[in-house]
Write an enzyme that holds these catalytic residues in place. Sequence first.
Site, PDB file in Angstrom:
ATOM      1  N   ASP A 146       0.848  -1.196   0.000  1.00 38.23           N
ATOM      2  CA  ASP A 146       0.000   0.000   0.000  1.00 38.23           C
ATOM      3  C   ASP A 146       0.886   1.250   0.000  1.00 38.23           C
ATOM      4  OD1 ASP A 146      -2.419   1.383   0.223  1.00 38.23           O
ATOM      5  OD2 ASP A 146      -2.353   1.374   2.419  1.00 38.23           O
ATOM      6  N   HIS A 239      -7.236   9.724   4.417  1.00 38.44           N
ATOM      7  CA  HIS A 239      -7.010   8.582   5.311  1.00 38.44           C
ATOM      8  C   HIS A 239      -7.363   8.969   6.749  1.00 38.44           C
ATOM      9  CE1 HIS A 239      -3.998   7.606   2.024  1.00 38.44           C
ATOM     10  NE2 HIS A 239      -4.769   6.531   2.059  1.00 38.44           N
ATOM     11  N   GLY A 240      -7.734   7.996   7.528  1.00 41.31           N
ATOM     12  CA  GLY A 240      -8.038   8.246   8.941  1.00 41.31           C
ATOM     13  C   GLY A 240      -9.449   8.796   9.111  1.00 41.31           C
ATOM     14  N   ASN A 291     -10.243   0.776   0.142  1.00 42.03           N
ATOM     15  CA  ASN A 291      -9.246   0.508   1.195  1.00 42.03           C
ATOM     16  C   ASN A 291      -9.768   0.886   2.573  1.00 42.03           C
ATOM     17  OD1 ASN A 291      -7.717   0.077  -1.067  1.00 42.03           O
ATOM     18  ND2 ASN A 291      -6.120   1.531  -0.552  1.00 42.03           N
ATOM     19  N   ASN A 293      -8.547   0.765   6.676  1.00 39.61           N
ATOM     20  CA  ASN A 293      -7.507   0.498   7.656  1.00 39.61           C
ATOM     21  C   ASN A 293      -7.941   0.969   9.043  1.00 39.61           C
ATOM     22  OD1 ASN A 293      -5.111  -0.047   8.947  1.00 39.61           O
ATOM     23  ND2 ASN A 293      -3.995   1.660   8.063  1.00 39.61           N
ATOM     24  N   THR A 294      -8.115   2.281   9.202  1.00 39.51           N
ATOM     25  CA  THR A 294      -8.362   2.877  10.519  1.00 39.51           C
ATOM     26  C   THR A 294      -9.565   2.248  11.235  1.00 39.51           C
ATOM     27  OG1 THR A 294      -7.443   4.926   9.648  1.00 39.51           O
ATOM     28  CG2 THR A 294      -8.658   5.084  11.718  1.00 39.51           C
TER      29      THR A 294
HETATM   30  P1  13P Z   1      -8.395   4.468   6.223  1.00 36.72           P
HETATM   31  O1  13P Z   1      -7.352   4.269   7.258  1.00 36.72           O
HETATM   32  O2  13P Z   1      -8.973   5.836   6.271  1.00 36.72           O
HETATM   33  O3  13P Z   1      -9.460   3.416   6.276  1.00 36.72           O
HETATM   34  O4  13P Z   1      -7.683   4.365   4.792  1.00 36.72           O
HETATM   35  C1  13P Z   1      -7.041   3.185   4.415  1.00 36.72           C
HETATM   36  C2  13P Z   1      -6.319   3.362   3.134  1.00 36.72           C
HETATM   37  O5  13P Z   1      -6.723   4.073   2.251  1.00 36.72           O
HETATM   38  C3  13P Z   1      -5.069   2.608   2.967  1.00 36.72           C
HETATM   39  O6  13P Z   1      -4.428   2.947   1.783  1.00 36.72           O
END
Ligand code: 13P
Length: 350
Positions: A146, A239-240, A291, A293-294
């Site tokens: 990523d 992101h986040g 995507n 992650n957070t």
């Molecule tokens: P988030 O952490 O906002 O969900 O984004 C994840 C992301 O885009 C990783 O590339």
Amino acid sequence: GNCILAVGETRVAALRIARTPDALVAPWSSGQDATLSRSNQGFDSPGGQPIKAFNREVEEYKMLVSATEMLKKAKAGHYAVGQFNINDLEWTKAVLTAAEELRSPVILGVSEGAGKYMAGYRTVVGMVNGMIKEMDISVPVALHLDHGSYEGCLKCIDAGFSSVMFDGSHYPIEENIEKTTELVKLCHGKGLSIEAEVGSIGGEEDGVVGMGECADPQECKMIADLGVDFLAAGIGNIHGKYPANWKGLSFETLAAVQELTGELPLVLHGGTGIPDDMIKKAIDLGVSKINVNTECQLVFAEATRKYIEAGKDLEGKGYDPRKLLKPGADAIVEKVKEKMILFGSDGKAE
Ligand code: 13P
């Protein structure tokens, strides 16, 4: 120095498989269910002696796949495949468990920081391949770098990833084009898929802070024409966590990018906290990879905090990491399943 690692019986299987010799990982196939036979001849040690521990009966390996096929299908079928970023063994196991239960294709995302945290890309490749085998994972799984730097992409290609993202969005467009062109050639020569980015995606990721720009559709077209397999275009996403005054996604930008890039699957980063109706509209407008992650980090932290605040770690052997980390891991399984259903990828593994 010398060191003895004590491993309980239930962990032995995972460790045995984790040291996958390069020969098994390197020759990528872009097929969805690529398998590779391994012979029972020994693999040479650096000193030329066969390493006895690697001698074993012929086995069929279900390998990682590139993300090209799964995302082409997603684009044609009007759904999106989730990229869930992994941070450790529990994370990886949780995401694979969710994917298998829902029969969903899945992309495991690894940032450069997470790769370093997990003791390097080779460790990640060994762990993921080991889990696919030991957990009997039968849905398509891609292992994807990523926001990779140029050097990071080279390392992951070498380590046995099945997909990379080259984030050249901070370079002038000419340099982004030059480096992307080179990496496309390299990736396709080895059967990996490659994602590129145009228009910096905001928020902080591994110390890199972007501003949440909207990509120039013409620049997207230029990068798309280099032969990348999927493209991340900034459309006001970050992101986040999103700030309270966030204006939302720019669907005008997304529509303009989609118009010029046609069949190419588009990627939406920063999946955390985007309202469900915006996610669905983005999928309608050509987004095929989202995507997240957070959001998994938040549910993991919340469940772990609850466990500790309830004093469970102080009861019996509640301090055992297999117990301590379980509520967080279970919360990730549920969150990933919820997202897969929202994205419409459940049941699409066949
Ligand atoms: P988030 O952490 O906002 O969900 O984004 C994840 C992301 O885009 C990783 O590339």
